[in-house]
Design a protein around this motif. Sequence first.
Motif, PDB file in Angstrom:
ATOM      1  N   LYS A  25       0.822  -1.214   0.000  1.00 56.66           N
ATOM      2  CA  LYS A  25       0.000   0.000   0.000  1.00 56.66           C
ATOM      3  C   LYS A  25       0.856   1.264   0.000  1.00 56.66           C
ATOM      4  N   ARG A  26       1.876   1.240  -0.837  1.00 54.55           N
ATOM      5  CA  ARG A  26       2.800   2.367  -0.903  1.00 54.55           C
ATOM      6  C   ARG A  26       2.619   3.203  -2.170  1.00 54.55           C
ATOM      7  N   ILE A  27       1.596   2.892  -2.968  1.00 53.19           N
ATOM      8  CA  ILE A  27       1.313   3.683  -4.166  1.00 53.19           C
ATOM      9  C   ILE A  27      -0.008   4.421  -3.959  1.00 53.19           C
ATOM     10  N   PRO A  28       0.020   5.730  -3.743  1.00 54.06           N
ATOM     11  CA  PRO A  28      -1.233   6.479  -3.607  1.00 54.06           C
ATOM     12  C   PRO A  28      -2.016   6.459  -4.918  1.00 54.06           C
ATOM     13  N   PHE A  29      -3.326   6.501  -4.788  1.00 50.72           N
ATOM     14  CA  PHE A  29      -4.178   6.487  -5.971  1.00 50.72           C
ATOM     15  C   PHE A  29      -3.883   7.679  -6.879  1.00 50.72           C
ATOM     16  N   SER A  30      -3.562   8.824  -6.281  1.00 51.74           N
ATOM     17  CA  SER A  30      -3.285  10.008  -7.094  1.00 51.74           C
ATOM     18  C   SER A  30      -2.063   9.791  -7.989  1.00 51.74           C
ATOM     19  N   TYR A  31      -1.096   8.988  -7.541  1.00 53.92           N
ATOM     20  CA  TYR A  31       0.058   8.680  -8.380  1.00 53.92           C
ATOM     21  C   TYR A  31      -0.363   7.868  -9.599  1.00 53.92           C
ATOM     22  N   GLY A  54      -8.391  15.557 -13.503  1.00 52.44           N
ATOM     23  CA  GLY A  54      -9.592  16.091 -12.873  1.00 52.44           C
ATOM     24  C   GLY A  54     -10.832  15.304 -13.217  1.00 52.44           C
ATOM     25  N   TYR A  55     -10.908  14.849 -14.460  1.00 51.23           N
ATOM     26  CA  TYR A  55     -12.080  14.072 -14.896  1.00 51.23           C
ATOM     27  C   TYR A  55     -12.221  12.806 -14.055  1.00 51.23           C
ATOM     28  N   TRP A  56     -11.120  12.054 -13.926  1.00 48.72           N
ATOM     29  CA  TRP A  56     -11.203  10.782 -13.210  1.00 48.72           C
ATOM     30  C   TRP A  56     -11.269  10.982 -11.703  1.00 48.72           C
ATOM     31  N   LEU A  61      -8.282  20.125  -8.536  1.00 44.52           N
ATOM     32  CA  LEU A  61      -8.587  19.603  -9.875  1.00 44.52           C
ATOM     33  C   LEU A  61     -10.002  19.063  -9.929  1.00 44.52           C
ATOM     34  N   VAL A  62     -10.456  18.498  -8.831  1.00 42.58           N
ATOM     35  CA  VAL A  62     -11.791  17.926  -8.788  1.00 42.58           C
ATOM     36  C   VAL A  62     -12.849  19.015  -8.653  1.00 42.58           C
ATOM     37  N   LEU A  63     -12.589  19.955  -7.787  1.00 45.30           N
ATOM     38  CA  LEU A  63     -13.570  21.011  -7.564  1.00 45.30           C
ATOM     39  C   LEU A  63     -13.821  21.828  -8.826  1.00 45.30           C
ATOM     40  N   ASP A  64     -12.839  21.868  -9.744  1.00 50.00           N
ATOM     41  CA  ASP A  64     -13.025  22.590 -10.990  1.00 50.00           C
ATOM     42  C   ASP A  64     -14.151  21.973 -11.826  1.00 50.00           C
ATOM     43  N   ARG A  65     -14.420  20.704 -11.642  1.00 50.69           N
ATOM     44  CA  ARG A  65     -15.417  20.023 -12.469  1.00 50.69           C
ATOM     45  C   ARG A  65     -16.798  20.046 -11.835  1.00 50.69           C
ATOM     46  N   ARG A  66     -16.919  20.493 -10.624  1.00 45.16           N
ATOM     47  CA  ARG A  66     -18.214  20.457  -9.928  1.00 45.16           C
ATOM     48  C   ARG A  66     -19.137  21.568 -10.415  1.00 45.16           C
TER      49      ARG A  66
END
Length: 319
Positions: free
Chosen positions: A269-275, A288-290, A314-319
């Motif tokens: 569990k050493r790879i963050p999802f954001s990576y 941002g889309y994903w 990046l996410v809030l830009d799509r809301r």
Amino acid sequence: MKVGIELEFSSLTSYDNSDYWSKGTDSSIVPEDDISETGEYRLRHPVPFSHIKPHMKEMAKAISDNSFKVNVSCGTHVHTDMRGTTIAQRKRIVRAWSYLEPFFFKLVPKYRLKSSYCESVESCTHKLPCTHLHDESCSRIECQHVCTTDCIRELFFLNCVEEHRHLEVCYNTISARCSHNCIDDNCYILDCKHIHNEDCKPKAEDCRYHSLNTLAYYKYMSFEYRLGPGSANMEYVYNWTLLLVRFTRWAMNSSRDKINLIGKLMSEKRIPFSYFLHFFCHTKEEIGYWAYKVYQYDRVFFRKQFKENGDTSLVLDRR
């Protein structure tokens, strides 16, 4: 890389004048109501991904004009062309997918986790004890060991055959046409003597319904990604296909050691999802889309993965 796409709909109307898409049926789709017609549309021919946009635009117009609908019984299936690939490359794809599959599941609605038509590859890998760790040069498959975690990542073939019936000559000539009791004379197979025997075929059919269906190779010379949910949004279909094409290319061209390292880091569990997103998405818009899809599908996971790393803008830009 050429791709094929199958789009399932729970309500549709006939759309037969397409140069790009053909209509088919699928008994697994649950209709919207008693009068709705169900079915699927699939690309008539494999298309280079770089040329896919006109095909997407045509289907988007058809969906809009005819009010096509999807529900939880529908899926989006993407085929990636495996013609010209080596056995080692195909092994690496499945090995990499088995490691990164948990991240791909985060990009689809949670109900896909419960679907019997796109089960996790890992779900079929603990049925029998394994003492044989196959390496990439191995040309023999001992069938009682195929369904274990260590073997499935290398062998890319699930529990489809009877005990000890694979022949080395068949495995080494995987693209050779079969002349031994084939159901379909044009098929390409792994075990020329047995895989198309009526007794073995049901076992092979049982292995189709996983997030990555390698049995498609023997019918279409492709790998089929079945994980995608049904969607009437062609932007989603395009982005999902793009992600799978990039993953497939990366896995094919990566070394076995690199993929093993990814597996080790994932297990720890050493790879963050954001990576993961930054690796397969090449622009901020794609990330941002994903990221926003993750926000929609699993907000607890989103808060843990993105807020802790300061990536929410990046996410809030799509809301």
